[in-house]
Structure formats: C-alpha cells, structure tokens
Enzyme design. Structure first.
Site, PDB file in Angstrom:
ATOM      1  N   ASP A  24       0.846  -1.193   0.000  1.00 44.55           N
ATOM      2  CA  ASP A  24       0.000   0.000   0.000  1.00 44.55           C
ATOM      3  C   ASP A  24       0.882   1.244   0.000  1.00 44.55           C
ATOM      4  OD1 ASP A  24      -1.840   2.008   0.468  1.00 44.55           O
ATOM      5  OD2 ASP A  24      -2.010   1.545   2.605  1.00 44.55           O
ATOM      6  N   ASP A  32      -2.064  -1.110  -3.576  1.00 51.58           N
ATOM      7  CA  ASP A  32      -2.399  -0.356  -4.789  1.00 51.58           C
ATOM      8  C   ASP A  32      -1.324  -0.531  -5.866  1.00 51.58           C
ATOM      9  OD1 ASP A  32      -0.362   1.310  -3.768  1.00 51.58           O
ATOM     10  OD2 ASP A  32      -1.847   2.446  -2.627  1.00 51.58           O
ATOM     11  N   ASP A 101      -6.531 -10.499 -14.842  1.00 54.90           N
ATOM     12  CA  ASP A 101      -7.585 -11.443 -14.469  1.00 54.90           C
ATOM     13  C   ASP A 101      -8.823 -11.091 -15.283  1.00 54.90           C
ATOM     14  OD1 ASP A 101      -8.964 -13.374 -12.799  1.00 54.90           O
ATOM     15  OD2 ASP A 101      -7.466 -12.886 -11.263  1.00 54.90           O
ATOM     16  N   ASP A 209     -11.014 -16.318 -15.130  1.00 56.78           N
ATOM     17  CA  ASP A 209     -11.740 -16.740 -13.936  1.00 56.78           C
ATOM     18  C   ASP A 209     -12.870 -17.720 -14.286  1.00 56.78           C
ATOM     19  OD1 ASP A 209     -12.096 -15.920 -10.984  1.00 56.78           O
ATOM     20  OD2 ASP A 209     -14.127 -15.661 -11.767  1.00 56.78           O
ATOM     21  N   GLU A 267      -8.956 -20.815 -15.468  1.00 56.86           N
ATOM     22  CA  GLU A 267      -9.290 -21.428 -14.178  1.00 56.86           C
ATOM     23  C   GLU A 267     -10.501 -22.332 -14.390  1.00 56.86           C
ATOM     24  OE1 GLU A 267     -10.517 -20.297  -9.605  1.00 56.86           O
ATOM     25  OE2 GLU A 267     -11.552 -19.411 -11.282  1.00 56.86           O
ATOM     26  N   HIS A 339      -5.032 -16.959  -4.251  1.00 60.12           N
ATOM     27  CA  HIS A 339      -5.800 -16.144  -3.305  1.00 60.12           C
ATOM     28  C   HIS A 339      -7.028 -16.886  -2.760  1.00 60.12           C
ATOM     29  CE1 HIS A 339      -7.708 -15.872  -7.142  1.00 60.12           C
ATOM     30  NE2 HIS A 339      -8.787 -15.350  -6.591  1.00 60.12           N
TER      31      HIS A 339
HETATM   32  C1  NOJ Z   1     -12.624 -17.722  -8.783  1.00 57.77           C
HETATM   33  C2  NOJ Z   1     -11.783 -16.700  -8.108  1.00 57.77           C
HETATM   34  O1  NOJ Z   1     -10.473 -17.169  -7.987  1.00 57.77           O
HETATM   35  C3  NOJ Z   1     -12.429 -16.410  -6.773  1.00 57.77           C
HETATM   36  O2  NOJ Z   1     -11.625 -15.614  -5.951  1.00 57.77           O
HETATM   37  C4  NOJ Z   1     -13.755 -15.771  -7.032  1.00 57.77           C
HETATM   38  O3  NOJ Z   1     -14.436 -15.597  -5.803  1.00 57.77           O
HETATM   39  C5  NOJ Z   1     -14.622 -16.618  -7.948  1.00 57.77           C
HETATM   40  N1  NOJ Z   1     -13.903 -17.159  -9.063  1.00 57.77           N
HETATM   41  C6  NOJ Z   1     -15.749 -15.791  -8.504  1.00 57.77           C
HETATM   42  O4  NOJ Z   1     -15.244 -14.827  -9.392  1.00 57.77           O
END
Ligand code: NOJ
Length: 603
Positions: A24, A32, A101, A209, A267, A339
C-alpha cells in the site's frame, strides 16, 4: 520429446499478485498499483517472468474485486489507468510480462450491463444475463420457487428474485455477481472487444476466472441434492455444451494473428484430465493451460469446510495422473497456492518454527520440478503461513462470512450441509455481524470457526510481509485485514539477507527452470507411488536424467528408488539442508528435498 521448450511459457514462472494485500503506497490500508511498482525490483530479483494481477477494475468489492462494474478502468482504491500504464511499462522494462484477471462468467450487479438488464423484461440487454420466472405453479418469492434448485458457491440459492419484474437472475457466486449469458452473441462480442482493448494497451494475456462455467445447459435442469440443502447444478454449467466453441471463438476473435508472446490460463474447477487435454491441445486454439483443482480438493470432505486428512499417496496419484495425461498433448499449470487457497506450508507442510522453512522449500522444490508452468502466489516465496483469526470479525471474505452465517443458521437442525440454508440476504458486511446465539450456538460457532481458520481464503489474503516493522511494512495506515504477527520473523527483508532462506531457494528453483530445458520439457516419471513419506520422480531429456526427492514428513525417510547408490553419488544440484552427510545413501532428514543430476541416464 523436443530438446528445447517449444513456447516461451514452458520455461516461465508466473507470480500472482493480490493487489489489495501486496503493498500500500497511499497509506489507506489497501494495497495499490503504486505499491506494486515500488516492489518490481524485488520480483525481478526473484526472477519471475510473468506477473498475474488479481482484479483491480472498478468494483463494489463484494467479492474482493471479482465483481467488476467497469472492465476498462482501474478502481480508485488501486489507482488510475495512468498508474496501470506505468506499472505495465515498468514491468516490461524489467523483462516481466503482465497478465490480467479476466472475470467474464459474471459481472457485478452494479455493472451498467446488468443495471440495464434489470430495467425490465423488454430491455434490449435483458438477454445478457440469465433471467427466469419462478418454478411452474409457484409464486415468485415463495420458498422453493427458484427456477432451479442450484446452490451458489457462496451459500444460499444461486437465484435472486428481482421484485420489480417478478423474475429471478442466476448468480453462481454472490447475489452481486450475476452470470452473463454467453449464449447471446452480443455478450461474447462485448467481452472480446474488451479483451482486445487491454491487449492493444500492451498486456500480455489473461488468467480467465472460472472460464469453464461460461457455457450453461440452457434448459437449466435441477441438480442432485447431496444430503440436504441446495442442489448441485455443476453438471449443467461445468464444461457445458458450448465451452470449446466459445473458447475457440474467443481465440479467433481476440488472439489470432497477434504476434506478441501472450499467455492464457483458464481457471477450471471440476475439469478432468481428459477435458484439460482438449482445452490445452495447441492445435485446438483454446487456452495455453488450465488451473485444475483435483490436488487442492484431496483433503476435503463434503465441502472445503469439512476437511479430511492429507494423504501423500493421494497427492502423488493425482499429480502423477495429470503429468501422464498431459505428457504428449497439452500442458499443466502447477500451483500450491493462490488467493483462494490456504497457505501450503500450513496445509501440506509444517509451519512450526522448526520445520516451516524446510517444508516450504521442500514443497516448492517438488512443485517446480514437475513438468508444467509453476505459479508462485505472493508470500509463498517467503514461506508465509496461515493467519491468526481470533474470531469471526477478523474474517473479510464473503465465502467465509456467508458460510459462517449459513452454518450457524442451520444449527438446531442437522450438521451443516454444502450450500446450506443461508437466506442469501447477506452482504459480506451483514454476514460478518451475524453471530452465534450463545450456549449450543457457541459450540457450533467454535466448530465452524475452526474450519474457517484452516480453510478460509483469508489465510492467503493477509498483507504481504515485507519487514519486521509496523504492519509488516505493508502500509502506514490500518490494513484492511489483519497482519500475521509472525511477520516479525517471516518477512522479505530478513529473507533477502539470508542466503539459506525460502526466498533464495525459490530464486534458485526459478533459475533452474530458466537454465535447464529438462525442467521445462523433460519427461516425467513418478517413482515410489506407495511410499507414505517420500515424493520421488525423475525427469529425463536426451542423455540427461534428474531425480527429485521430497520428504513429506518430520521423520527421517529412506528413498528406496532404483539404483539409490548410483543416485547418491550423482551431482547434487539443489537441496534444503546445508550439506548431505553421507554421499552413499538416500536417507532424507525431516522435510528434506534433493535434486540430483546424471548425464548418463540409468536404465
Ligand atoms: C474464482 C476466483 O479465484 C475467486 O476468488 C472468485 O471468488 C470466484 N472465481 C468468482 O469470481
């Protein structure tokens, strides 16, 4: 087997930055873009090739930025587009690529597309999302009147009633994350245009995602109910009927013909090896690699908050199957952490003072020596551990908060079930203030808290530990989530100064991949699949053969690999103990790892 990587990302290592928690610079307690820029030299020193940035787009932050309300700007909390351009230029100047992302299974409910869509049944954008009336013969809003019985990933129904129109919209995640309708060609074109916009700006690709959820069976059938609660609709939206068509179309409309060196990683929860081979077959032009979930679900029961024990045999069987399945066609991504996952050293290793660094380096070694592209999640290179959560008010993640509220709402009935009854009227903040009622409620709350402490995504989201000082050097303000008190001993400053640290071990692993084609593209051969302590495998390329050993335990273990004496006398490329005492045997000390090299491969 080709002697050299066919494409650049086969010998690359990706580093994931979770911007809220990285650094930050502004002092508001939230990481940020300027903070990231200030740490690029650190990342360059680690040696990573690609940075993947979790979302920094404008967002109500219901799901920490995975609920996007504007795809082509930066949320003021993170900076500006000018800051982004500076970050991109500074990363490129240091020879690192930057991947964004791409969250296009859903938008935020505050995205203008959805705002328009919810205006009414006749709105031209109505069909951009999944709207359905109540179940036949039922009144909108009546219990069980939702169009399907599907549960959402964040507890409660996957449908939210829009009172004004009397219809429901689909949200596989929070009710503030309505699912886009990819059946609609206008949606697809809008997404592709946005992706081109970022590529034209200079970004180097996308992490996509939950991209295998974009194609739904338009009939939206109910799913099976496992023991109570909501139905599991995943068979109707995981790798749905048009998923390959959509990804090929995306490739054609976005990536084809660009001469830049780009990276795409999808993903894909629930993806099988066979499906992954199709997704990553270069001749099919879909994605370069996928994130599969099998190995991070081995220690789970009916859901992630009902964990079972860790079994090394299961881990080897799973990763070994993925190595074999994508050996000839396709490509693996390799990860322990991101994450969404608890910290691996606390999960598959031992985060005690005695063994934390040893088990972290062993885990890193085993992962990075597999065939595939490794991903390092911020702080993993320091051996950062799970967090300390005193109570529910220390959690921030919507998944954890909703689960807590749902599980407690279910007490007095039975055990909590996956996706169990949360009326889904909560926002993250509302759920945080929901508490146990006392008595039996306290016991139930304690049990749920124990599960959250172990598996919550917030374990991964505590601030990056830069120094032993105030707030771990993350921020001069009050951090948005608590800093792990162990930053006093586990931090980047200390590790940079210690040649034997986890950081320097990761740096060496990354360098090995860059310097030796065998790490990127050599054949993988699993050894000792039935050994309960030792993870052992070979890599082979031309006349070269490497042996990788990892002791997954705090006890001594003998690696009974074929030709152990020959290996013991071979060149030791890297280990995590200062010296190997006995060059004639393969007795591994607690959490020890070794990489041996021979240039004349044994039979
Ligand atoms: C996968 C992501 O990695 C996660 O953090 C998110 O909550 C869900 N998809 C929904 O976007």
């Amino acid at each position: 087997m080709a002697s050299n990587p066919a494409v650049w990302w086969q010998s690359a290592v990706v580093y994931q930055i979770y911007p809220r928690s990285f650094r930050d610079a502004s002092g508001d307690g939230i990481g940020d873009l300027a903070g990231i820029i200030s740490r690029l030299d650190y990342l360059q020193r680690l040696g990573v090739d690609v940075l993947w940035l979790s979302p920094t787009f404008p967002s109500p932050q219901d799901d920490a930025g995975y609920d996007i309300s504007d795809y082509t700007d930066i949320d003021p909390v993170f900076g500006t587009l000018a800051d982004f351009d500076r970050l991109l230029a500074e990363a490129h100047r240091r020879g690192m690529k930057l991947v964004l992302d791409l969250v296009v299974n859903h938008t935020s409910d505050e995205h203008p597309w959805f705002q328009q869509s919810r205006r009414g049944k006749d709105d031209p954008k109505r069909e951009w999302y999944w709207w359905r009336g109540p179940r036949a013969g039922m009144a909108a809003g009546a219990p069980g009147a939702e169009p399907t019985n599907w549960g959402s990933a964040f507890s409660g129904s996957a449908w939210e009633l829009d009172e004004a129109s009397g219809e429901y919209y689909l949200h596989l995640f929070s009710r503030k994350q309505p699912d886009l309708n990819w059946e609609n060609p206008q949606v697809r074109e809008a997404v592709y245009a946005m992706m081109r916009w970022w590529l034209d700006r200079g970004v180097d690709g996308f992490r996509m995602d939950v991209i295998n959820m974009i194609s739904k069976d338009p009939r939206l059938p109910d799913g099976p109910v496992h023991g109570g609660g909501y139905g599991d609709g995943s068979a109707h939206y995981i790798c749905g009927p048009r998923i390959h068509e959509f990804l090929q179309e995306m490739h054609q409309r976005v990536f084809a013909g660009r001469d830049a060196q780009l990276l795409t990683v999808g993903e894909m929860p629930g993806v099988t090896v066979e499906q992954a081979r199709l997704f990553t077959d270069p001749d099919r032009h879909e994605v370069d690699m996928v994130f599969q979930f099998e190995h991070v679900q081995l220690d789970q029961g009916i859901d992630k908050f009902h964990p079972t024990g860790f079994s090394l045999l299961d881990l080897k069987a799973s990763l070994g199957r993925w190595q074999a399945g994508l050996a000839e066609v396709g490509w693996n991504s390799l990860y322990w952490n991101n994450h969404d996952q608890p910290r691996v050293v606390s999960r598959f290793g031992d985060d005690s003072d005695q063994y934390r660094a040893l088990s972290a380096t062993m885990l890193g070694t085993v992962l990075h020596l597999h065939r595939g592209t490794p991903y390092v999640y911020q702080g993993e290179e320091l051996g950062m551990t799970n967090a300390v959560f005193a109570g529910i008010s220390d959690f921030r993640d919507i998944e954890s908060l909703n689960y807590y509220a749902a599980a407690l709402a279910a007490t007095g009935s039975d055990q909590p079930m996956p996706g169990d009854p949360l009326a889904d009227r909560t926002t993250a903040a509302e759920a945080a203030s929901a508490g146990a009622g006392g008595g039996a409620g306290d016991a139930a709350a304690a049990e749920v808290l124990a599960a959250l402490r172990r598996m919550s995504r917030d374990n991964a989201r505590t601030p990056m530990q830069w120094t032993a000082g105030r707030n771990a050097g993350f921020s001069s303000g009050e951090p948005w989530i608590g800093v792990n008190p162990n930053h006093r001993t586990i931090n980047a400053e200390a590790e940079l100064a210690d040649p034997d640290s986890v950081f320097h071990h990761y740096r060496k692993l990354i360098a090995l991949r860059h310097d030796h084609p065998i790490v990127a593209v050599g054949d993988f051969g699993m050894l000792l699949p039935q050994d309960e302590q030792v993870y052992a495998f070979t890599r082979r390329l031309d006349s070269e053969c490497w042996l990788v050993l990892g002791n997954f335990s705090g006890a001594e273990a003998t690696a009974t690999v074929p030709d152990a004496p020959g290996w013991a006398a071979a060149q030791l490329l890297l280990g995590n103990y200062p010296a190997v005492p006995d060059a004639t045997s393969l007795v591994l000390r607690p959490w020890e790892c070794r990489i041996y090299r021979r240039t004349t491969a044994p039979d």
